[in-house]
Design a protein around this motif. Structure first.
Motif, short mmCIF file in Angstrom:
data_model
loop_
_atom_site.label_atom_id
_atom_site.label_comp_id
_atom_site.label_asym_id
_atom_site.label_seq_id
_atom_site.Cartn_x
_atom_site.Cartn_y
_atom_site.Cartn_z
N ALA A 188 45.73 -9.59 59.95
CA ALA A 188 46.57 -8.84 59.20
C ALA A 188 47.41 -8.04 59.78
CB ALA A 188 46.28 -8.16 57.69
N ILE A 189 46.76 -7.35 60.81
CA ILE A 189 47.51 -6.09 61.70
C ILE A 189 48.10 -6.85 62.62
CG2 ILE A 189 47.15 -4.53 63.41
CD1 ILE A 189 44.46 -3.59 61.67
N LEU A 190 47.75 -8.02 63.34
CA LEU A 190 48.23 -8.82 64.15
C LEU A 190 49.73 -9.41 63.60
CD1 LEU A 190 48.67 -10.16 67.02
CD2 LEU A 190 46.99 -11.76 66.26
N LYS B 97 61.15 0.98 55.74
CA LYS B 97 60.37 0.62 54.63
C LYS B 97 59.31 -0.39 54.94
CE LYS B 97 59.85 -0.56 49.62
NZ LYS B 97 59.00 -1.69 49.91
N LEU B 98 59.40 -1.37 55.75
CA LEU B 98 58.45 -2.15 56.33
C LEU B 98 57.53 -1.43 57.19
CD1 LEU B 98 60.14 -5.58 56.86
CD2 LEU B 98 58.54 -5.23 55.22
N SER B 99 57.95 -0.60 58.21
CA SER B 99 57.11 -0.05 59.11
C SER B 99 56.42 1.14 58.30
CB SER B 99 58.06 0.54 60.19
OG SER B 99 59.00 1.62 59.84
N SER B 100 56.60 1.63 57.09
CA SER B 100 55.83 2.71 56.92
C SER B 100 55.07 2.37 55.42
CB SER B 100 56.87 3.77 56.24
OG SER B 100 57.87 3.38 55.38
N THR B 101 55.02 1.12 55.16
CA THR B 101 54.32 0.70 53.90
C THR B 101 53.44 -0.60 54.35
OG1 THR B 101 56.10 -0.75 53.03
CG2 THR B 101 55.75 1.39 52.19
N ASP B 102 52.41 -0.78 53.70
CA ASP B 102 51.61 -2.01 53.76
C ASP B 102 52.27 -3.05 52.90
OD1 ASP B 102 48.74 -2.91 54.17
OD2 ASP B 102 49.29 -3.64 52.03
N PRO B 103 52.35 -4.39 53.87
CA PRO B 103 53.43 -5.37 53.27
C PRO B 103 52.60 -6.17 52.03
CG PRO B 103 51.94 -6.06 55.26
CD PRO B 103 51.97 -4.55 55.07
#
Length: 60
Positions: free
Chosen positions: A6-8, A41-47
């Protein structure tokens, strides 16, 4: 899906989004602010959960 996968996937998505911002900004400067807000928003929240992630807490 494991946590590492998920991180990758999230990191690849952010890299692709950054490339898109650069391309999109050169093609349509009037829409650049919208794309920047989406990137922020995408860089600061869990997708998946849309909750703040670690990066959000580190900067704020």
């Amino acid at each position: 899906m494991s946590g590492l996968s998920a991180i990758l996937i999230a990191n690849i998505a952010l890299a692709l989004l950054a490339a898109l911002i650069l391309w999109h900004g050169s093609q349509h400067p009037e829409q650049l602010s919208i794309v920047r807000k989406q990137f922020s928003k995408l860089s600061s929240t869990d997708p998946v959960t849309d909750l703040p992630n670690r990066a959000c807490f580190m900067t704020g």
